[in-house]
Scaffold this active site. Structure first.
Site, short mmCIF file in Angstrom:
data_model
loop_
_atom_site.label_atom_id
_atom_site.label_comp_id
_atom_site.label_asym_id
_atom_site.label_seq_id
_atom_site.Cartn_x
_atom_site.Cartn_y
_atom_site.Cartn_z
N LEU A 1 0.88 -1.09 0.08
CA LEU A 1 0.17 -0.07 0.02
C LEU A 1 0.83 1.34 0.02
O LEU A 1 2.21 1.22 0.31
CB LEU A 1 -1.05 0.02 1.17
CG LEU A 1 -1.82 -1.00 1.45
CD1 LEU A 1 -2.67 -1.06 2.44
CD2 LEU A 1 -2.89 -1.13 0.02
N THR B 1 6.79 0.76 2.22
CA THR B 1 7.75 1.66 2.84
C THR B 1 6.76 2.37 3.86
O THR B 1 6.21 3.54 3.50
CB THR B 1 8.45 2.52 1.74
OG1 THR B 1 9.01 1.73 0.80
CG2 THR B 1 9.45 3.16 2.53
N LYS C 1 15.17 0.51 5.33
CA LYS C 1 14.46 0.90 3.78
C LYS C 1 14.61 2.58 3.73
O LYS C 1 14.80 3.33 2.77
CB LYS C 1 12.92 0.60 3.75
CG LYS C 1 12.23 1.04 2.55
CD LYS C 1 13.02 0.66 1.34
CE LYS C 1 12.47 1.06 -0.08
NZ LYS C 1 12.91 1.11 -1.23
N LYS D 1 7.28 11.21 0.31
CA LYS D 1 6.91 10.39 1.47
C LYS D 1 8.13 9.87 2.25
O LYS D 1 8.35 10.20 3.39
CB LYS D 1 5.87 9.29 1.12
CG LYS D 1 5.30 8.58 2.18
CD LYS D 1 5.64 7.13 2.26
CE LYS D 1 5.74 6.37 0.96
NZ LYS D 1 5.93 4.91 1.21
P1 NAD Z 1 0.74 2.59 -6.22
O1 NAD Z 1 0.01 3.78 -5.91
O2 NAD Z 1 1.08 2.05 -7.57
O3 NAD Z 1 -0.03 1.21 -5.68
C1 NAD Z 1 -0.75 1.12 -4.55
C2 NAD Z 1 -2.21 0.36 -4.74
O4 NAD Z 1 -3.00 0.35 -3.36
C3 NAD Z 1 -3.04 0.92 -5.48
O5 NAD Z 1 -3.47 0.27 -6.59
C4 NAD Z 1 -4.16 1.63 -4.83
O6 NAD Z 1 -5.60 1.58 -5.37
C5 NAD Z 1 -4.28 0.55 -3.76
N1 NAD Z 1 -4.73 0.62 -2.50
C6 NAD Z 1 -4.90 1.99 -1.64
N2 NAD Z 1 -5.39 1.66 -0.46
C7 NAD Z 1 -5.94 0.44 -0.44
C8 NAD Z 1 -6.71 -0.35 0.37
N3 NAD Z 1 -7.03 0.11 1.64
N4 NAD Z 1 -6.88 -1.61 0.12
C9 NAD Z 1 -6.71 -2.01 -0.99
N5 NAD Z 1 -5.96 -1.30 -1.87
C10 NAD Z 1 -5.47 -0.32 -1.65
O7 NAD Z 1 1.90 2.23 -5.39
P2 NAD Z 1 3.36 1.49 -5.62
O8 NAD Z 1 4.37 2.39 -6.42
O9 NAD Z 1 3.02 0.01 -5.78
O10 NAD Z 1 3.97 1.52 -4.26
C11 NAD Z 1 3.75 0.71 -3.12
C12 NAD Z 1 4.71 0.80 -1.99
O11 NAD Z 1 6.03 0.41 -2.43
C13 NAD Z 1 4.85 2.10 -1.37
O12 NAD Z 1 5.14 2.18 -0.09
C14 NAD Z 1 6.27 2.56 -2.18
O13 NAD Z 1 6.75 3.48 -1.43
C15 NAD Z 1 6.82 1.35 -1.89
N6 NAD Z 1 7.90 1.05 -3.09
C16 NAD Z 1 7.62 1.49 -4.55
C17 NAD Z 1 8.60 1.54 -5.33
C18 NAD Z 1 8.18 1.85 -7.02
O14 NAD Z 1 9.22 1.81 -7.69
N7 NAD Z 1 7.04 2.12 -7.36
C19 NAD Z 1 9.59 0.55 -5.08
C20 NAD Z 1 9.96 0.12 -3.80
C21 NAD Z 1 9.05 0.47 -2.79
#
Ligand code: NAD
Length: 306
Positions: free
Chosen positions: A66, A107, A182, A251
């Site tokens: 999330l 994260t 992280k 964030k």
């Molecule tokens: P994203 O916004 O693409 O995906 C998050 C998903 O969660 C969305 O599809 C949203 O609809 C869903 N969501 C939100 N609240 C919800 C709930 N209560 N129940 C069910 N679904 C819900 O984000 P992301 O890029 O996939 O990142 C996710 C996490 O991973 C974050 O904490 C980010 O910091 C971390 N992260 C991201 C990357 C990257 O390159 N994108 C790399 C490392 C870590």
């Protein structure tokens, strides 16, 4: 017996993790608030469900991906004062069966991980923080890395699933330690993007091309994730399509500042980097690619349209 896995949050990272696990022949159920994300997951062998209770009927391990710590807390514990999840009238605390393992790849904050783990433990549910690096490509190919905060016994039970979804795993301590590691990682990545932009801009003005400079840096001691991956993949070609947004990186930089404050530390370089990322919101929207931060250093060299 094959472990049935549930993935909650099927976005840029969670969608790839779910697809990877399905490719490794785990039965995978996926839940996301977004119908579009559920439909996309269905194309990769994941069984989409439209509610948390439905997901929890099937699974022994839940992967959480999330955006922020507050989303994780709401999902796990529900709203303050009741056992409900705002969207579903349910939470992992209320509905999870004893023996369930929750692997949180968000994260998030160490405090949230420890609070949620302590509460879920009262219901016989185990929780670990296992934030990831490697971007959407790493999630989709199972090559991402994880820094893990967990008890040894819980980690051992979850290991087959963790091995299928990641290329490397470092067990850094007990619950909460994964997010400490992280946050430290992303504090460095935030710094390296800006410091590399400054070095590339300086060298370009002194007559050395960015491509040749990066080649030199990457065999020298100035190399980093910024010089080896971010600049070649998303900056120099002006693609800015890493799949990690400016909003999520701001964030993470904020989480590093909060941890620095909580520990009463000075850390002048980290403070300056945090200020630059915070100020970038004036010109770079949350939805932009995080690598676009370099455009503030040299818009002519790194921006679009010249
Ligand atoms: P994203 O916004 O693409 O995906 C998050 C998903 O969660 C969305 O599809 C949203 O609809 C869903 N969501 C939100 N609240 C919800 C709930 N209560 N129940 C069910 N679904 C819900 O984000 P992301 O890029 O996939 O990142 C996710 C996490 O991973 C974050 O904490 C980010 O910091 C971390 N992260 C991201 C990357 C990257 O390159 N994108 C790399 C490392 C870590």
């Amino acid at each position: 017996m094959t472990t049935t896995v549930g993935v909650i949050g099927l976005g840029n990272m969670g969608g790839g993790m779910a697809a990877t696990l399905a490719r490794h022949d785990f039965p995978v159920f996926g839940f996301d608030l977004s119908a579009a994300a559920r439909d996309k997951a269905a194309e990769t062998g994941v069984t989409p469900v439209s509610s948390l209770p439905e997901l929890l009927e099937h699974v022994a391990i839940v992967i959480v991906s999330l955006p922020k710590a507050e989303h994780v807390e709401l999902l796990c514990l529900g709203k303050e004062g009741d056992q409900g999840n705002a969207q579903e009238g349910a939470s992992l605390m209320a509905l999870g069966k004893p023996g369930l393992i929750v692997i949180d790849t968000t994260t998030s904050t160490p405090e949230t991980s420890r609070k949620v783990a302590a509460a879920l433990a009262t219901r016989g549910i185990d929780f670990m923080d296992a934030p990831v690096s490697g971007g959407p490509k790493g999630a989709a190919t199972g090559s991402m890395s994880m820094v893990i905060g967990a008890e040894d016994e819980v980690l051992a039970r979850a290991m087959p699933v963790l091995e299928a979804m990641s290329g490397s795993r470092v067990h850094v301590g007990s619950c909460g330690a994964g997010n400490v590691a992280k946050i430290a990682n992303n504090m460095l990545a935030a710094c390296h993007l800006i410091s590399t932009a400054e070095a590339v801009s300086m060298a370009a003005k002194a007559g050395v091309s960015p491509e040749k400079l990066l080649e030199g840096l990457n065999v020298g001691s100035g190399r980093s994730g910024a010089t080896q991956v971010m600049f070649p993949s998303w900056v120099i070609n002006k693609a800015y399509d890493s799949g990690f947004t400016m909003g999520l990186m701001r964030k993470d930089v904020g989480l590093a500042s909060d941890l620095t404050d909580a520990l009463g530390l000075e850390l002048p370089l980290a403070r300056t980097v945090a200020r630059l990322w915070e100020e970038s919101s004036a010109t770079l929207a949350d939805g932009e690619d995080f690598c676009a931060i370099v455009q503030r250093t040299d818009s002519a060299l790194f921006g679009h349209g010249e």
